[in-house]
Motif scaffolding. Structure first.
Motif, PDB file in Angstrom:
ATOM      1  N   UNK A 138     -53.743  -7.370 -20.540  1.00 16.76           N
ATOM      2  CA  UNK A 138     -54.274  -8.816 -21.288  1.00 16.76           C
ATOM      3  C   UNK A 138     -52.668  -9.469 -21.412  1.00 16.76           C
ATOM      4  N   UNK A 139     -51.555  -8.751 -21.513  1.00 15.81           N
ATOM      5  CA  UNK A 139     -50.348  -9.734 -21.657  1.00 15.81           C
ATOM      6  C   UNK A 139     -49.987 -10.373 -20.201  1.00 15.81           C
ATOM      7  N   UNK A 157     -53.055  -3.763 -10.290  1.00 15.01           N
ATOM      8  CA  UNK A 157     -52.501  -3.780 -11.847  1.00 15.01           C
ATOM      9  C   UNK A 157     -51.291  -3.139 -11.756  1.00 15.01           C
ATOM     10  N   UNK A 158     -51.060  -1.815 -11.101  1.00 10.96           N
ATOM     11  CA  UNK A 158     -49.854  -1.146 -11.271  1.00 10.96           C
ATOM     12  C   UNK A 158     -48.789  -1.961 -10.764  1.00 10.96           C
ATOM     13  N   UNK A 159     -49.003  -2.554  -9.551  1.00 13.68           N
ATOM     14  CA  UNK A 159     -47.764  -3.517  -8.959  1.00 13.68           C
ATOM     15  C   UNK A 159     -47.417  -4.651  -9.715  1.00 13.68           C
ATOM     16  N   UNK A 160     -48.383  -5.050 -10.666  1.00 16.73           N
ATOM     17  CA  UNK A 160     -48.065  -6.209 -11.560  1.00 16.73           C
ATOM     18  C   UNK A 160     -47.435  -5.613 -12.595  1.00 16.73           C
ATOM     19  N   UNK A 161     -47.790  -4.512 -13.351  1.00 15.52           N
ATOM     20  CA  UNK A 161     -47.341  -3.955 -14.457  1.00 15.52           C
ATOM     21  C   UNK A 161     -45.937  -3.589 -14.241  1.00 15.52           C
ATOM     22  N   UNK A 162     -45.386  -3.023 -13.313  1.00 25.63           N
ATOM     23  CA  UNK A 162     -43.883  -2.655 -12.945  1.00 25.63           C
ATOM     24  C   UNK A 162     -43.100  -3.730 -13.001  1.00 25.63           C
ATOM     25  N   UNK A 163     -43.619  -4.993 -12.878  1.00 30.09           N
ATOM     26  CA  UNK A 163     -42.891  -6.201 -13.083  1.00 30.09           C
ATOM     27  C   UNK A 163     -42.529  -6.392 -14.400  1.00 30.09           C
ATOM     28  N   UNK A 165     -43.012  -4.041 -17.246  1.00 34.39           N
ATOM     29  CA  UNK A 165     -42.780  -2.618 -18.095  1.00 34.39           C
ATOM     30  C   UNK A 165     -42.492  -1.353 -17.186  1.00 34.39           C
ATOM     31  N   UNK A 166     -41.794  -0.427 -17.848  1.00 27.69           N
ATOM     32  CA  UNK A 166     -41.547   0.757 -17.044  1.00 27.69           C
ATOM     33  C   UNK A 166     -42.563   1.703 -16.681  1.00 27.69           C
ATOM     34  N   UNK A 167     -43.006   1.626 -15.529  1.00 29.62           N
ATOM     35  CA  UNK A 167     -44.134   2.426 -15.176  1.00 29.62           C
ATOM     36  C   UNK A 167     -44.113   2.995 -13.682  1.00 29.62           C
ATOM     37  N   UNK A 168     -44.744   4.172 -13.498  1.00 31.15           N
ATOM     38  CA  UNK A 168     -44.673   4.377 -12.040  1.00 31.15           C
ATOM     39  C   UNK A 168     -45.696   5.463 -11.854  1.00 31.15           C
TER      40      UNK A 168
END
Length: 238
Positions: A138-139, A157-163, A165-168
């Motif tokens: 949502x953010x 979504x994973x690609x966008x979230x990497x920009x 937050x810390x996620x892999x």
């Protein structure tokens, strides 16, 4: 939703309408709800489980059946089953605003669940909760695409979230049993696919390491040894 055909006395309930425009005319088929997506994804293969009737309509809700000459003009055949398949595959599913909203909400949750299942925090190596992933989606104002699979969207979504937050992608523990005579050559092929080598046993050519989940899908099709009977064995995955 219920539709009633006075001439044939056919009453259809729980209907999902799929529509296609061809040769300047509108054609519709009556399907069972929640079955159209299954057919298009290959999950449902029994046409009778998808179609309420093998009839082609110009208006399902009014029970108006398409004329034979219109079918031949638009599709080149009057085989209604084959025409139903075409409309089912390429037509547009008609849903109400409320149904569309409910569908998109469910897809949003499904995408978040897939992301939470596949990913971890790279610092703590712990998974994120589905609720946290939903909040993060949502953010970034992620908009669900109804015509795209949830798995494909989860990767986006994973690609966008990497920009943000810390996620892999989470790693899997892979255990390989390699033939001793070809172990060295095969290990060279394995190295780019394994993130961390945890342990090795040169006597038995057993290697344990961490790799992405896609590695387990990739290896069986691409990692054969040079001889017809020479290959590695993936013993277990966790």
């Amino acid at each position: 939703m219920s539709i009633f055909t006075p001439t044939n006395q056919i009453r259809l309930t729980n209907v999902a309408v799929v529509r296609m425009k061809r040769a300047g005319k509108r054609f519709e088929i009556a399907c069972y709800k929640n079955k159209v997506v299954g057919w298009r994804n290959g999950v449902e293969k029994d046409l009778d489980e998808v179609l309420q009737t093998h009839s082609v309509f110009v208006n399902v809700s009014k029970g108006q059946v398409a004329k034979k000459e219109d079918l031949i003009s638009a599709f080149g055949t009057d085989d209604q089953t084959e025409i139903c398949k075409q409309i089912l595959t390429k037509g547009e599913v008609q849903v109400s605003d409320k149904e569309r909203h409910t569908q998109l909400e469910q897809m949003f949750r499904d995408i978040a669940t897939i992301v939470a299942d596949k990913c971890v925090n790279p610092e703590t190596k712990r998974p994120y909760t589905v609720i946290l992933i939903e909040r993060a989606m949502k953010d970034i104002h992620y908009s669900v695409k109804a015509n795209k699979s949830t798995k494909q969207q989860a990767l986006d979504v994973i690609k966008q979230l990497k920009e943000k937050m810390k996620i892999e992608r989470a790693h899997m523990r892979l255990r390989f049993s390699l033939p001793i005579n070809e172990g060295k050559k095969l290990k060279e092929k394995l190295k780019p696919l394994i993130k961390v080598i945890e342990s090795e046993d040169y006597g038995q050519q057993i290697e344990i390491g961490l790799g992405e989940r896609s590695t387990a899908e990739y290896i069986p099709y691409h990692m054969q040894g040079p001889g017809p009977s020479t290959t590695w064995k993936l013993l277990w995955i966790t």
